[in-house]
Design a protein around this motif. Sequence first.
Motif, mmCIF file in Angstrom:
data_model
loop_
_atom_site.group_PDB
_atom_site.id
_atom_site.type_symbol
_atom_site.label_atom_id
_atom_site.label_comp_id
_atom_site.label_asym_id
_atom_site.label_seq_id
_atom_site.Cartn_x
_atom_site.Cartn_y
_atom_site.Cartn_z
ATOM 1 N N ASN A 117 0.840 -1.191 0.000
ATOM 2 C CA ASN A 117 0.000 0.000 0.000
ATOM 3 C C ASN A 117 0.880 1.249 0.000
ATOM 4 N N TYR A 118 0.266 2.407 -0.118
ATOM 5 C CA TYR A 118 1.001 3.666 -0.254
ATOM 6 C C TYR A 118 0.142 4.809 0.277
ATOM 7 N N GLU A 119 0.726 5.992 0.351
ATOM 8 C CA GLU A 119 -0.002 7.192 0.736
ATOM 9 C C GLU A 119 0.122 8.222 -0.383
ATOM 10 N N GLU A 120 -0.852 9.131 -0.454
ATOM 11 C CA GLU A 120 -0.834 10.183 -1.469
ATOM 12 C C GLU A 120 -0.513 11.517 -0.809
ATOM 13 N N ILE A 121 0.380 12.281 -1.428
ATOM 14 C CA ILE A 121 0.797 13.570 -0.888
ATOM 15 C C ILE A 121 0.258 14.684 -1.779
ATOM 16 N N TYR A 122 -0.570 15.540 -1.201
ATOM 17 C CA TYR A 122 -1.086 16.724 -1.884
ATOM 18 C C TYR A 122 -0.565 17.949 -1.132
ATOM 19 N N GLY A 123 0.525 18.533 -1.615
ATOM 20 C CA GLY A 123 1.108 19.652 -0.895
ATOM 21 C C GLY A 123 1.571 19.212 0.484
ATOM 22 N N ASP A 124 0.982 19.809 1.521
ATOM 23 C CA ASP A 124 1.344 19.430 2.894
ATOM 24 C C ASP A 124 0.346 18.462 3.511
ATOM 25 N N LYS A 125 -0.554 17.912 2.682
ATOM 26 C CA LYS A 125 -1.576 16.984 3.181
ATOM 27 C C LYS A 125 -1.271 15.560 2.749
ATOM 28 N N ILE A 126 -1.425 14.618 3.680
ATOM 29 C CA ILE A 126 -1.231 13.198 3.414
ATOM 30 C C ILE A 126 -2.596 12.515 3.463
ATOM 31 N N LEU A 127 -2.988 11.892 2.344
ATOM 32 C CA LEU A 127 -4.301 11.250 2.260
ATOM 33 C C LEU A 127 -4.147 9.780 1.862
ATOM 34 N N LYS A 128 -5.119 8.982 2.243
ATOM 35 C CA LYS A 128 -5.131 7.572 1.865
ATOM 36 C C LYS A 128 -5.739 7.433 0.475
ATOM 37 N N PRO A 129 -5.225 6.516 -0.341
ATOM 38 C CA PRO A 129 -5.869 6.266 -1.633
ATOM 39 C C PRO A 129 -7.228 5.607 -1.430
ATOM 40 N N PHE A 130 -8.133 5.828 -2.372
ATOM 41 C CA PHE A 130 -9.418 5.146 -2.332
ATOM 42 C C PHE A 130 -9.275 3.809 -3.055
ATOM 43 N N ASN A 131 -8.515 2.897 -2.453
ATOM 44 C CA ASN A 131 -8.435 1.548 -2.999
ATOM 45 C C ASN A 131 -9.113 0.585 -2.023
ATOM 46 N N ASN A 132 -9.088 -0.674 -2.360
ATOM 47 C CA ASN A 132 -9.807 -1.652 -1.530
ATOM 48 C C ASN A 132 -8.966 -2.160 -0.365
ATOM 49 N N SER A 133 -7.922 -1.427 -0.007
ATOM 50 C CA SER A 133 -7.092 -1.856 1.112
ATOM 51 C C SER A 133 -7.874 -1.877 2.420
ATOM 52 N N ASP A 134 -8.958 -1.084 2.484
ATOM 53 C CA ASP A 134 -9.748 -1.060 3.724
ATOM 54 C C ASP A 134 -10.549 -2.341 3.930
ATOM 55 N N THR A 135 -10.577 -3.231 2.939
ATOM 56 C CA THR A 135 -11.244 -4.528 3.106
ATOM 57 C C THR A 135 -10.293 -5.559 3.716
ATOM 58 N N LEU A 136 -9.024 -5.177 3.870
ATOM 59 C CA LEU A 136 -8.009 -6.070 4.429
ATOM 60 C C LEU A 136 -7.600 -5.578 5.814
ATOM 61 N N ALA A 137 -7.092 -6.483 6.632
ATOM 62 C CA ALA A 137 -6.541 -6.072 7.920
ATOM 63 C C ALA A 137 -5.384 -5.115 7.680
ATOM 64 N N HIS A 138 -5.174 -4.174 8.601
ATOM 65 C CA HIS A 138 -4.168 -3.135 8.381
ATOM 66 C C HIS A 138 -2.760 -3.714 8.261
ATOM 67 N N ASP A 139 -2.522 -4.895 8.845
ATOM 68 C CA ASP A 139 -1.204 -5.521 8.772
ATOM 69 C C ASP A 139 -1.225 -6.772 7.882
ATOM 70 N N PHE A 140 -2.223 -6.875 7.007
ATOM 71 C CA PHE A 140 -2.362 -8.051 6.137
ATOM 72 C C PHE A 140 -1.143 -8.222 5.238
ATOM 73 N N GLU A 141 -0.691 -9.462 5.092
ATOM 74 C CA GLU A 141 0.294 -9.836 4.094
ATOM 75 C C GLU A 141 -0.093 -11.201 3.545
ATOM 76 N N GLY A 142 -0.274 -11.288 2.246
ATOM 77 C CA GLY A 142 -0.675 -12.559 1.657
ATOM 78 C C GLY A 142 -0.997 -12.418 0.181
ATOM 79 N N ILE A 143 -1.487 -13.512 -0.403
ATOM 80 C CA ILE A 143 -1.876 -13.543 -1.810
ATOM 81 C C ILE A 143 -3.269 -12.936 -1.956
#
Length: 314
Positions: A117-143
């Motif tokens: 996963n990654y973060e998006e930088i807009y100037g001085d603001k850090i935002l989360k991408p609108f991807n489906n990462s929120d359907t996974l556990a925050h520390d998920f690692e797997g296929i």
Amino acid sequence: MPFFTVIIPLYNKENYVENALKSILNQSFTDYEIIIVNDCSTDKSISKIESFLSERISLIHHENNKGLSATRNTGIQNAKADYITYLDADDLWKPTFLETIHRLIINFPEAKIFGTNYEEIYGDKILKPFNNSDTLAHDFEGIIDFFKINIKQGIYNHGSVCFHKSVFEKVGYYDVQIRFSQDIDFNIRANYFFKLAYSNTNQMSYFMQTDNQITRSSILHYQIPDYDKYEHWAKSNIDLKKQLDFLRYVLVKKLKKDGDKVLWKKIIKPIQLKNLNWKQVILLYLPKKSLLFLDKIKMELMNKGIKTATYSNR
């Protein structure tokens, strides 16, 4: 032989490339080489990186400006390692990016693609991408199933992914004819044939408003992907068909705003509306003026740290 080859495509990034390099040199996993491919920069980019050059940090010059696809291909063709990753000259890695990718490689040997996963930088603001990462556990690692989960923004981007060399041997290199969304075209080919191991941890900073970003300018004079050529694959993969229609929806909106009155009508034809949500269907048929007005509102909200998108049905 190094474990990783890190490719930096470089074109007129004098204000950013030093920090990109330093973020690689600051990695906790250190078995890598760096190949910088200069695509005929006309600014001071080269002078910014000359002091970094060494036995494991090399610089290749293109004689003519060839574009991002060809620049990546040059890096791949000169790579010594079996595992190839990239960092654009205006983005940054977290110190544990390569360590995380290495762990995925060791723990999931059945995969040939490894992303985070990654973060998006807009100037001085850090935002989360609108991807489906929120359907996974925050520390998920797997296929994960790329086509099933990648229906919003990218679950990874090309600064947070690594490919084994065998991927290029099977599906080919980046299409040098495509000058917009070439990453997406390659992702379709790669993920159709190979498994993706994914870490839901944020390992990369993606700067959204730097110089020379095609995504923020007109694409009328750029060759775009032909998603129709993947329709035969989609006949046996419903999730791929949904992704192709979503990608067409994105292109149609952009082409409308750019004033192309012919191409968007061609691209919209194969779209099955059932593969879009109700917000996307409405936007798909809005006129240019309405889309531009909504973009203006979206940017005003973005400047306040509020990110909007049509990916949710709510």
